[in-house]
Design a protein around this motif. Structure first.
Motif, short mmCIF file in Angstrom:
data_model
loop_
_atom_site.label_atom_id
_atom_site.label_comp_id
_atom_site.label_asym_id
_atom_site.label_seq_id
_atom_site.Cartn_x
_atom_site.Cartn_y
_atom_site.Cartn_z
N UNK A 45 -10.54 21.69 8.91
CA UNK A 45 -10.51 20.23 8.71
C UNK A 45 -11.23 19.57 9.85
N UNK A 46 -11.32 19.87 11.03
CA UNK A 46 -11.89 18.93 12.20
C UNK A 46 -13.45 19.49 12.11
N UNK A 47 -13.72 20.63 11.64
CA UNK A 47 -15.31 20.86 11.32
C UNK A 47 -15.93 20.16 9.93
N UNK A 48 -14.67 20.02 8.90
CA UNK A 48 -15.10 19.16 7.95
C UNK A 48 -15.51 17.61 8.25
N UNK A 49 -14.56 17.02 9.25
CA UNK A 49 -15.15 15.83 9.66
C UNK A 49 -16.41 15.89 10.22
N UNK A 50 -16.72 16.87 10.98
CA UNK A 50 -17.97 16.78 11.93
C UNK A 50 -19.19 16.83 10.87
N UNK A 51 -18.87 17.81 9.85
CA UNK A 51 -20.12 17.76 8.76
C UNK A 51 -20.15 16.40 8.06
N UNK A 98 -11.40 22.09 -0.97
CA UNK A 98 -10.84 21.00 -1.81
C UNK A 98 -9.50 20.48 -1.21
N UNK A 99 -8.63 21.55 -1.06
CA UNK A 99 -7.46 21.38 -0.66
C UNK A 99 -7.39 20.61 0.95
N UNK A 100 -8.26 21.19 1.62
CA UNK A 100 -8.48 20.48 2.96
C UNK A 100 -9.00 19.12 2.77
N UNK A 101 -9.94 18.75 1.86
CA UNK A 101 -10.35 17.60 1.79
C UNK A 101 -9.34 16.56 1.35
N UNK A 102 -8.47 17.22 0.33
CA UNK A 102 -7.41 16.34 -0.02
C UNK A 102 -6.23 15.83 0.97
N UNK A 103 -6.14 16.75 1.98
CA UNK A 103 -5.33 16.70 2.96
C UNK A 103 -6.24 15.37 4.00
N UNK A 104 -7.20 15.50 4.12
CA UNK A 104 -8.14 14.45 4.78
C UNK A 104 -8.05 13.21 4.20
N UNK A 105 -8.27 13.41 2.73
CA UNK A 105 -8.07 11.99 2.37
C UNK A 105 -6.61 11.29 2.18
N UNK A 136 0.70 -1.16 0.06
CA UNK A 136 -0.12 -0.01 -0.09
C UNK A 136 0.90 1.09 -0.05
N UNK A 137 0.58 2.19 -0.85
CA UNK A 137 1.06 3.48 -0.78
C UNK A 137 1.11 4.04 0.59
N UNK A 138 2.08 4.82 1.03
CA UNK A 138 2.13 5.45 2.38
C UNK A 138 1.45 6.73 2.31
N UNK A 139 0.67 6.96 3.28
CA UNK A 139 0.10 8.22 3.51
C UNK A 139 0.96 9.30 3.60
N UNK A 140 0.48 10.59 2.64
CA UNK A 140 1.22 11.85 2.79
C UNK A 140 1.10 12.67 4.17
N UNK A 141 -0.03 12.45 4.62
CA UNK A 141 -0.46 13.22 6.08
C UNK A 141 -0.89 12.01 6.86
N UNK A 142 -0.56 12.17 8.27
CA UNK A 142 -1.08 11.34 9.21
C UNK A 142 -2.34 12.14 9.67
N UNK A 143 -3.14 11.13 10.67
CA UNK A 143 -4.15 11.57 11.39
C UNK A 143 -3.98 12.87 12.02
N UNK A 144 -2.83 13.09 13.01
CA UNK A 144 -2.67 14.02 13.88
C UNK A 144 -2.29 15.48 13.11
N UNK A 145 -1.87 15.20 11.93
CA UNK A 145 -1.74 16.36 11.05
C UNK A 145 -2.81 16.74 10.32
N UNK A 146 -3.64 15.81 10.10
CA UNK A 146 -4.84 16.07 9.38
C UNK A 146 -5.85 16.99 10.34
N UNK A 147 -5.90 16.46 11.50
CA UNK A 147 -7.03 17.25 12.41
C UNK A 147 -6.43 18.31 13.11
N UNK A 148 -5.14 18.68 12.89
CA UNK A 148 -4.58 19.76 13.86
C UNK A 148 -5.39 21.19 13.27
N UNK A 149 -5.63 21.04 12.10
CA UNK A 149 -6.48 22.50 11.42
C UNK A 149 -7.95 22.49 11.92
N UNK A 150 -8.60 23.57 12.31
CA UNK A 150 -9.67 23.48 12.75
C UNK A 150 -10.80 23.49 11.68
#
Length: 133
Positions: free
Chosen positions: A19-25, A48-55, A3-17
């Protein structure tokens, strides 16, 4: 196949408020980026950039339906975050128990104790004098 390694880990992804709001939505329903971007004061490109980081972190998944991509929450990677936070929960519980004891026992007595705040009736103007006390 590896499997390809992830560019961002979960901790980096949720560091931004945002992106946390996107997850809630996305926790309640799948949404296209056009609908998602209506919830934020930023461009669709920025969303879209925030969604890409979460993806990249595996937290959201995009699914093509016609010309639009609909995004949904993928909660599995949040387990790692939950496990990490669970370790620190015992410290929060201890602090909350100490606060509860402090509040219920009216706090420490004697020298160095925290003074109790009391409501002052009367005019809120600092220059006025209230003789009703």
């Amino acid at each position: 196949m590896v499997a390809a390694s992830q560019k961002h880990d979960v901790f980096q992804a949720i560091a931004d408020p945002t992106r946390r709001e996107l997850l809630r939505l996305l926790g309640d329903q799948e949404m296209p980026v056009t609908v998602i971007s209506g919830h934020f004061p930023m461009s669709r490109t920025a969303v879209s950039k925030h969604l890409r980081i979460l993806a990249d972190a595996g937290l959201v998944k995009g699914r093509k339906i016609g010309r639009e991509t609909r995004y949904s929450l993928e909660p599995e990677p949040l387990r790692e975050l939950n496990q990490w936070l669970a370790y620190f929960e015992r410290f929060w519980e201890n602090k909350m128990a100490a606060l509860q004891y402090f509040v219920e026992s009216d706090g420490p007595k004697g020298e160095g104790s925290v003074p109790r705040l009391e409501l002052v009736k009367g005019n809120a103007d600092p220059g006025s004098t209230d003789s009703s006390e």
